[in-house]
Design a protein around this motif. Sequence first.
Motif, PDB file in Angstrom:
ATOM      1  N   GLU A  62      -3.070  26.686 -10.438  1.00 46.64           N
ATOM      2  CA  GLU A  62      -3.739  26.513 -11.740  1.00 46.64           C
ATOM      3  C   GLU A  62      -3.810  25.038 -12.147  1.00 46.64           C
ATOM      4  O   GLU A  62      -4.799  24.591 -12.733  1.00 46.64           O
ATOM      5  CB  GLU A  62      -3.028  27.353 -12.813  1.00 46.64           C
ATOM      6  CG  GLU A  62      -3.175  28.855 -12.552  1.00 46.64           C
ATOM      7  CD  GLU A  62      -2.666  29.726 -13.696  1.00 46.64           C
ATOM      8  OE1 GLU A  62      -2.080  29.192 -14.662  1.00 46.64           O
ATOM      9  OE2 GLU A  62      -2.862  30.958 -13.619  1.00 46.64           O
ATOM     10  N   ILE A  63      -2.767  24.268 -11.836  1.00 44.13           N
ATOM     11  CA  ILE A  63      -2.795  22.827 -12.129  1.00 44.13           C
ATOM     12  C   ILE A  63      -3.932  22.165 -11.346  1.00 44.13           C
ATOM     13  O   ILE A  63      -4.691  21.358 -11.877  1.00 44.13           O
ATOM     14  CB  ILE A  63      -1.447  22.159 -11.766  1.00 44.13           C
ATOM     15  CG1 ILE A  63      -0.364  22.532 -12.785  1.00 44.13           C
ATOM     16  CG2 ILE A  63      -1.588  20.629 -11.692  1.00 44.13           C
ATOM     17  CD1 ILE A  63       1.037  22.020 -12.426  1.00 44.13           C
ATOM     18  N   ALA A  64      -4.052  22.527 -10.058  1.00 49.07           N
ATOM     19  CA  ALA A  64      -5.106  21.928  -9.225  1.00 49.07           C
ATOM     20  C   ALA A  64      -6.487  22.299  -9.759  1.00 49.07           C
ATOM     21  O   ALA A  64      -7.386  21.464  -9.830  1.00 49.07           O
ATOM     22  CB  ALA A  64      -4.941  22.384  -7.773  1.00 49.07           C
ATOM     23  N   GLN A  65      -6.632  23.562 -10.155  1.00 42.98           N
ATOM     24  CA  GLN A  65      -7.918  24.033 -10.660  1.00 42.98           C
ATOM     25  C   GLN A  65      -8.294  23.308 -11.970  1.00 42.98           C
ATOM     26  O   GLN A  65      -9.416  22.807 -12.122  1.00 42.98           O
ATOM     27  CB  GLN A  65      -7.834  25.543 -10.904  1.00 42.98           C
ATOM     28  CG  GLN A  65      -9.173  26.200 -11.110  1.00 42.98           C
ATOM     29  CD  GLN A  65      -9.042  27.709 -11.257  1.00 42.98           C
ATOM     30  OE1 GLN A  65      -8.170  28.193 -11.967  1.00 42.98           O
ATOM     31  NE2 GLN A  65      -9.904  28.437 -10.594  1.00 42.98           N
ATOM     32  N   GLN A 135     -14.310  29.441 -16.104  1.00 44.91           N
ATOM     33  CA  GLN A 135     -14.777  30.805 -15.839  1.00 44.91           C
ATOM     34  C   GLN A 135     -15.583  30.847 -14.530  1.00 44.91           C
ATOM     35  O   GLN A 135     -15.395  31.738 -13.707  1.00 44.91           O
ATOM     36  CB  GLN A 135     -15.650  31.278 -17.004  1.00 44.91           C
ATOM     37  CG  GLN A 135     -15.718  32.782 -17.134  1.00 44.91           C
ATOM     38  CD  GLN A 135     -16.275  33.202 -18.487  1.00 44.91           C
ATOM     39  OE1 GLN A 135     -16.800  32.370 -19.232  1.00 44.91           O
ATOM     40  NE2 GLN A 135     -16.158  34.484 -18.812  1.00 44.91           N
ATOM     41  N   GLN A 136     -16.433  29.847 -14.328  1.00 42.18           N
ATOM     42  CA  GLN A 136     -17.229  29.788 -13.094  1.00 42.18           C
ATOM     43  C   GLN A 136     -16.358  29.604 -11.866  1.00 42.18           C
ATOM     44  O   GLN A 136     -16.663  30.118 -10.796  1.00 42.18           O
ATOM     45  CB  GLN A 136     -18.226  28.622 -13.167  1.00 42.18           C
ATOM     46  CG  GLN A 136     -19.463  28.940 -13.993  1.00 42.18           C
ATOM     47  CD  GLN A 136     -20.520  27.865 -13.806  1.00 42.18           C
ATOM     48  OE1 GLN A 136     -20.248  26.691 -14.064  1.00 42.18           O
ATOM     49  NE2 GLN A 136     -21.712  28.259 -13.364  1.00 42.18           N
ATOM     50  N   ALA A 137     -15.244  28.850 -12.010  1.00 46.46           N
ATOM     51  CA  ALA A 137     -14.375  28.555 -10.868  1.00 46.46           C
ATOM     52  C   ALA A 137     -13.445  29.726 -10.549  1.00 46.46           C
ATOM     53  O   ALA A 137     -12.908  29.814  -9.444  1.00 46.46           O
ATOM     54  CB  ALA A 137     -13.550  27.308 -11.160  1.00 46.46           C
ATOM     55  N   SER A 138     -13.241  30.622 -11.496  1.00 44.11           N
ATOM     56  CA  SER A 138     -12.225  31.678 -11.310  1.00 44.11           C
ATOM     57  C   SER A 138     -12.833  32.935 -10.679  1.00 44.11           C
ATOM     58  O   SER A 138     -14.012  33.091 -10.588  1.00 44.11           O
ATOM     59  CB  SER A 138     -11.562  32.016 -12.634  1.00 44.11           C
ATOM     60  OG  SER A 138     -10.925  30.871 -13.156  1.00 44.11           O
TER      61      SER A 138
END
Lengths: 138, 138
Positions: A62-65, A135-138
Amino acid sequence: MADFKLDSRLSADTIAIGDSGLCRLLLMDDSRFPWLIMVPRRFDITEVHELTPLDQTVLTFEIAQVSEILKDITGCKKINIGALGNMVPQLHIHIIGRNEGDIAWPGPVWGAGKSVPYDEKTMRTFIERFSSALQQAS
Amino acid sequence: MADFKLDSRLSADTIAIGDSGLCRLLLMDDSRFPWLIMVPRRFDITEVHELTPLDQTVLTFEIAQVSEILKDITGCKKINIGALGNMVPQLHIHIIGRNEGDIAWPGPVWGAGKSVPYDEKTMRTFIERFSSALQQAS
């Protein structure tokens, strides 16, 4: 196990963006820097190494994202990541977009002058851009 | 792929302890704080999110291990973790043991006064204790 409750000082200094799989995502109310705070929704944890190995792995993901999205939407030069907690012991991770010439550059943001709160419109626009990219990345 | 080479400024400010699975482990030559630096031995990486997912996971594991050992052998109150890189772009992670009343408390250590180099004996003793604890944990 007792429930997660956000520390009142973190709550006072930030605007809630929402929850990721593990973390409460907060925007620091300081328009001088794009500055997010991630708080794992776990009870009574003050150090990264106190999280379970699975939570540590999810936190890293999650940190990287969040870092990548923040760099992407702000075009900042460098991401600063910090887990300090000297004043607020509840484990929280700072993710800050930095640029040459920002008011604290090249030093750290912590302790660098007084925060400048967002105006409502700028804050809403930032949160919408960030949330939509997440949202797009998840 | 080109080889990993430690940045010359990191090299100048630190004493090499050895290598973990992923990282070069360094002791900051500043006896005011127990202060380690972990440098993933990868070429041309400046942000955590640029590491592969596997390297990110290993890094998290190693950060947690080093943090726990540092807290254990120093009895410090709090671990500070930071990946800044505003001055030295090569990705490096600071792991610092903090105590109420240390010279920068409760602020961050970066930019807090001038470093105080170790005397040889204190430095050697610290490295031996840390290395031995790391070996036992691995």
